[in-house]
Design an enzyme around this catalytic site. Structure first.
Site: not given
Ligand code: ADP
Ligand code: AMP
Length: 217
Positions: A161, A172, A88, A13, A127
């Site tokens: 992160r 998550r 969400r 996203k 990431r």
């Protein structure tokens, strides 16, 4: 043009929102990035959100709805925005509908990125992002053009992160399937949903999204 990018954590996203915002002059609104900034700044919201985010849970609807409501009202959002990571939950979607209606705005598209769980873990594990401008990268799938230098701003510091670890990712994903995936049916029923195969390379996925957006022209 106002749109939502919907999909599990790591689906792409933020990556697609970055390209779309540059190409179409839209403001990228990432609730995750806003909450991380609040945590870093040590604000009241940040203090409330910190431990929930570390565990991979969802921050309360009240908090995120307030953040988005204030942000969408700002002048730069009047030309269009991309919601990345919001809504969400069903209550968040209802709150969004209410705030758009009262400001005479509407959603043009809700684009779902479909990605397998195994690929999500792989994407999240590699990431990283620029510590200065926030541009997103991946160890394998989106490396910087010059090693150790951000393509966008030339900065040489990068961050990973704290919640991008295997244990948190499971939580998550669970939160996504339990709380967020019902939004797929919600927006389908409203005739707003387009689902895109998110398993291809970054540019391929971008091309599929552009095909959807072309419907507006
Ligand atoms: P999200 O915002 O949905 O959590 P990101 O856009 O941050 O996901 O993408 C997660 C990671 O996967 C990033 O490191 C990004 O560079 C990488 N990525 C994004 N899209 C793809 C893709 N289509 N193929 C491979 N890697 C991707
Ligand atoms: P993201 O950057 O989208 O992966 O979000 C990181 C974390 O921020 C999530 O795991 C949640 O804890 C929190 N968060 C972001 N957006 C929302 C939202 N719309 N509702 C609740 N929590 C959120």
């Amino acid at each position: 043009m106002n749109l939502i990018l919907l999909g599990p954590p790591g689906a792409g996203k933020g990556t697609q929102a970055e390209t779309l915002s540059a190409k179409h002059g839209l403001v990228q609104l990432s609730t995750g990035a806003m909450l991380r900034a609040a945590v870093k700044a040590g604000t009241e919201v940040g203090l409330k959100a910190k431990s929930i985010m570390e565990k991979g849970g969802l921050v309360s609807d009240d908090i995120v709805v307030r953040i988005i409501k204030d942000r969408i009202a700002e002048p730069d959002c009047q030309g269009g925005f991309i919601l990345d990571g919001f809504p969400r939950t069903l209550p968040q979607a209802a709150a969004l509908e209410k705030m758009l209606k009262s400001s005479k705005k509407k959603l043009d598209f809700v684009i779902e990125l479909k990605v397998d769980d195994k690929a999500l873990i792989e994407r999240i594990s590699g990431r990283f992002s620029c510590a200065k401008c926030g541009a997103g990268y991946h160890d394998t799938f989106k490396q910087t053009k010059v090693a150790g230098v951000c393509d966008s701003c030339g900065n040489k510091e990068f961050i990973r992160r704290a919640d991008d670890n295997v244990e948190t990712v499971q939580n998550r994903l669970l939160a996504y399937y339990k709380e967020t995936s019902p939004l797929i049916g919600y927006y389908f029923a409203k005739g707003l949903l387009d689902s895109v195969d998110g398993m291809g390379a970054i540019d391929q996925v971008g091309g599929s999204i552009e095909k959807v957006l072309a419907k507006l022209d």
